[in-house]
Design a protein around this motif. Structure first.
Motif, mmCIF file in Angstrom:
data_model
loop_
_atom_site.group_PDB
_atom_site.id
_atom_site.type_symbol
_atom_site.label_atom_id
_atom_site.label_comp_id
_atom_site.label_asym_id
_atom_site.label_seq_id
_atom_site.Cartn_x
_atom_site.Cartn_y
_atom_site.Cartn_z
ATOM 1 N N GLU A 112 11.661 -6.014 -18.723
ATOM 2 C CA GLU A 112 11.954 -7.249 -17.991
ATOM 3 C C GLU A 112 10.854 -8.302 -18.142
ATOM 4 O OE1 GLU A 112 14.710 -7.748 -15.736
ATOM 5 O OE2 GLU A 112 15.582 -5.936 -16.602
ATOM 6 N N ASN A 113 9.648 -7.877 -18.510
ATOM 7 C CA ASN A 113 8.524 -8.804 -18.656
ATOM 8 C C ASN A 113 7.658 -8.365 -19.831
ATOM 9 O OD1 ASN A 113 6.403 -10.571 -18.438
ATOM 10 N ND2 ASN A 113 5.586 -9.696 -16.550
ATOM 11 N N GLU A 114 8.014 -8.819 -21.017
ATOM 12 C CA GLU A 114 7.282 -8.413 -22.211
ATOM 13 C C GLU A 114 6.049 -9.284 -22.458
ATOM 14 O OE1 GLU A 114 9.677 -7.475 -25.635
ATOM 15 O OE2 GLU A 114 11.317 -6.808 -24.359
ATOM 16 N N ASN A 115 5.686 -10.124 -21.494
ATOM 17 C CA ASN A 115 4.492 -10.957 -21.619
ATOM 18 C C ASN A 115 3.212 -10.160 -21.397
ATOM 19 O OD1 ASN A 115 5.967 -13.303 -22.133
ATOM 20 N ND2 ASN A 115 6.253 -13.680 -19.956
ATOM 21 N N ILE A 116 3.341 -8.989 -20.799
ATOM 22 C CA ILE A 116 2.178 -8.130 -20.558
ATOM 23 C C ILE A 116 2.364 -6.857 -21.359
ATOM 24 C CG2 ILE A 116 0.859 -6.820 -18.855
ATOM 25 C CD1 ILE A 116 1.831 -8.821 -16.746
ATOM 26 N N VAL A 117 1.361 -6.514 -22.153
ATOM 27 C CA VAL A 117 1.375 -5.277 -22.935
ATOM 28 C C VAL A 117 0.279 -4.381 -22.381
ATOM 29 C CG1 VAL A 117 1.044 -4.293 -25.229
ATOM 30 C CG2 VAL A 117 2.271 -6.463 -24.975
ATOM 31 N N PHE A 118 0.645 -3.146 -22.075
ATOM 32 C CA PHE A 118 -0.286 -2.173 -21.514
ATOM 33 C C PHE A 118 -0.728 -1.189 -22.596
ATOM 34 C CE2 PHE A 118 2.621 -3.391 -18.096
ATOM 35 C CZ PHE A 118 1.736 -3.779 -17.102
ATOM 36 N N SER A 119 -1.967 -0.769 -22.527
ATOM 37 C CA SER A 119 -2.491 0.244 -23.428
ATOM 38 C C SER A 119 -2.407 1.607 -22.748
ATOM 39 C CB SER A 119 -3.948 -0.060 -23.776
ATOM 40 O OG SER A 119 -4.514 1.017 -24.464
ATOM 41 N N SER A 120 -1.737 2.550 -23.371
ATOM 42 C CA SER A 120 -1.634 3.895 -22.800
ATOM 43 C C SER A 120 -2.997 4.550 -22.644
ATOM 44 C CB SER A 120 -0.743 4.776 -23.683
ATOM 45 O OG SER A 120 0.567 4.275 -23.703
ATOM 46 N N SER A 121 -3.905 4.282 -23.569
ATOM 47 C CA SER A 121 -5.225 4.906 -23.519
ATOM 48 C C SER A 121 -6.126 4.310 -22.442
ATOM 49 C CB SER A 121 -5.908 4.826 -24.881
ATOM 50 O OG SER A 121 -6.162 3.484 -25.232
ATOM 51 N N ALA A 122 -5.730 3.197 -21.856
ATOM 52 C CA ALA A 122 -6.540 2.557 -20.815
ATOM 53 C C ALA A 122 -6.210 3.069 -19.419
ATOM 54 C CB ALA A 122 -6.356 1.039 -20.863
ATOM 55 N N ILE A 123 -5.240 3.968 -19.309
ATOM 56 C CA ILE A 123 -4.858 4.507 -18.003
ATOM 57 C C ILE A 123 -5.832 5.604 -17.609
ATOM 58 C CG2 ILE A 123 -3.055 5.780 -16.766
ATOM 59 C CD1 ILE A 123 -1.028 4.180 -18.479
ATOM 60 N N THR A 124 -6.387 5.462 -16.404
ATOM 61 C CA THR A 124 -7.363 6.437 -15.933
ATOM 62 C C THR A 124 -6.808 7.378 -14.850
ATOM 63 O OG1 THR A 124 -8.211 4.878 -14.288
ATOM 64 C CG2 THR A 124 -9.300 4.922 -16.442
ATOM 65 N N LYS A 125 -5.760 6.914 -14.149
ATOM 66 C CA LYS A 125 -5.213 7.744 -13.068
ATOM 67 C C LYS A 125 -3.802 7.286 -12.747
ATOM 68 C CE LYS A 125 -6.712 7.338 -8.659
ATOM 69 N NZ LYS A 125 -7.580 7.486 -7.460
ATOM 70 N N ILE A 126 -2.953 8.236 -12.328
ATOM 71 C CA ILE A 126 -1.591 7.933 -11.891
ATOM 72 C C ILE A 126 -1.397 8.602 -10.537
ATOM 73 C CG2 ILE A 126 0.854 8.080 -12.431
ATOM 74 C CD1 ILE A 126 -0.060 8.686 -15.377
ATOM 75 N N GLU A 127 -0.906 7.829 -9.590
ATOM 76 C CA GLU A 127 -0.743 8.326 -8.229
ATOM 77 C C GLU A 127 0.706 8.192 -7.790
ATOM 78 O OE1 GLU A 127 -2.435 7.133 -3.772
ATOM 79 O OE2 GLU A 127 -3.164 6.077 -5.546
ATOM 80 N N ARG A 128 1.280 9.283 -7.285
ATOM 81 C CA ARG A 128 2.632 9.204 -6.714
ATOM 82 C C ARG A 128 2.562 8.546 -5.349
ATOM 83 N NH1 ARG A 128 5.266 15.059 -6.768
ATOM 84 N NH2 ARG A 128 6.750 13.949 -5.485
ATOM 85 N N LEU A 129 3.463 7.636 -5.104
ATOM 86 C CA LEU A 129 3.494 6.965 -3.793
ATOM 87 C C LEU A 129 4.675 7.459 -2.972
ATOM 88 C CD1 LEU A 129 2.706 3.301 -4.880
ATOM 89 C CD2 LEU A 129 1.128 5.028 -4.031
ATOM 90 N N TYR B 274 -3.579 3.273 -12.489
ATOM 91 C CA TYR B 274 -4.919 2.694 -12.515
ATOM 92 C C TYR B 274 -5.366 2.544 -13.968
ATOM 93 C CZ TYR B 274 -5.119 4.114 -7.600
ATOM 94 O OH TYR B 274 -4.873 4.265 -6.260
ATOM 95 N N PHE B 275 -5.973 1.397 -14.269
ATOM 96 C CA PHE B 275 -6.437 1.112 -15.620
ATOM 97 C C PHE B 275 -7.963 1.044 -15.658
ATOM 98 C CE2 PHE B 275 -2.101 -0.325 -15.430
ATOM 99 C CZ PHE B 275 -1.581 0.071 -16.646
ATOM 100 N N SER B 276 -8.517 1.240 -16.831
ATOM 101 C CA SER B 276 -9.972 1.305 -16.997
ATOM 102 C C SER B 276 -10.675 -0.001 -16.624
ATOM 103 C CB SER B 276 -10.331 1.714 -18.427
ATOM 104 O OG SER B 276 -9.781 0.801 -19.356
ATOM 105 N N ASP B 277 -9.977 -1.124 -16.612
ATOM 106 C CA ASP B 277 -10.601 -2.396 -16.220
ATOM 107 C C ASP B 277 -10.601 -2.603 -14.708
ATOM 108 O OD1 ASP B 277 -7.953 -2.998 -15.655
ATOM 109 O OD2 ASP B 277 -7.898 -4.833 -16.853
ATOM 110 N N GLY B 278 -10.104 -1.601 -13.945
ATOM 111 C CA GLY B 278 -10.081 -1.684 -12.489
ATOM 112 C C GLY B 278 -8.769 -2.209 -11.933
ATOM 113 N N SER B 279 -7.867 -2.684 -12.775
ATOM 114 C CA SER B 279 -6.585 -3.198 -12.290
ATOM 115 C C SER B 279 -5.626 -2.042 -12.001
ATOM 116 C CB SER B 279 -5.967 -4.161 -13.310
ATOM 117 O OG SER B 279 -5.643 -3.479 -14.500
#
Length: 89
Positions: free
Chosen positions: A72-89, A7-12
């Motif tokens: 495999e897809n370097e068109n999207i760059v993620f910010s580590s500091s923007a992560i708000t939660k990680i959930e195991r599925l 989960y990211f801080s922008d809701g995505s």
């Protein structure tokens, strides 16, 4: 196949899976300058821990990367500091 939902801080959200690889993006300083330049760093692969699933390998990526992208897809760059939660599925 083990997966995590990030989960990211922008809701995505993004789903990442075992054996997915990411490249860390770090910043290097040019000699005798205050300018920083983005540079691809180490590659991290997600692997499943017997008890904790993908969490340890993903947290290792976050601890060592300000930004990261999927190999495999370097068109999207993620910010580590923007992560708000990680959930195991």
């Amino acid at each position: 196949m083990p997966k995590i939902k990030v989960y990211f801080s922008d809701g995505s959200t993004e789903i990442f899976h075992e054996e997915q690889s990411f490249v860390s993006i770090s910043f290097i300083e040019e000699n005798n300058s205050d300018d920083l330049f983005a540079s691809k760093g180490k590659i991290y692969g997600l692997y499943s821990h017997i008890d904790a699933g993908l969490l340890p390998s993903f947290l290792e990526l976050l601890a060592n990367s300000k930004y990261f992208s999927d190999v495999e897809n370097e068109n999207i760059v993620f910010s580590s500091s923007a992560i708000t939660k990680i959930e195991r599925l």
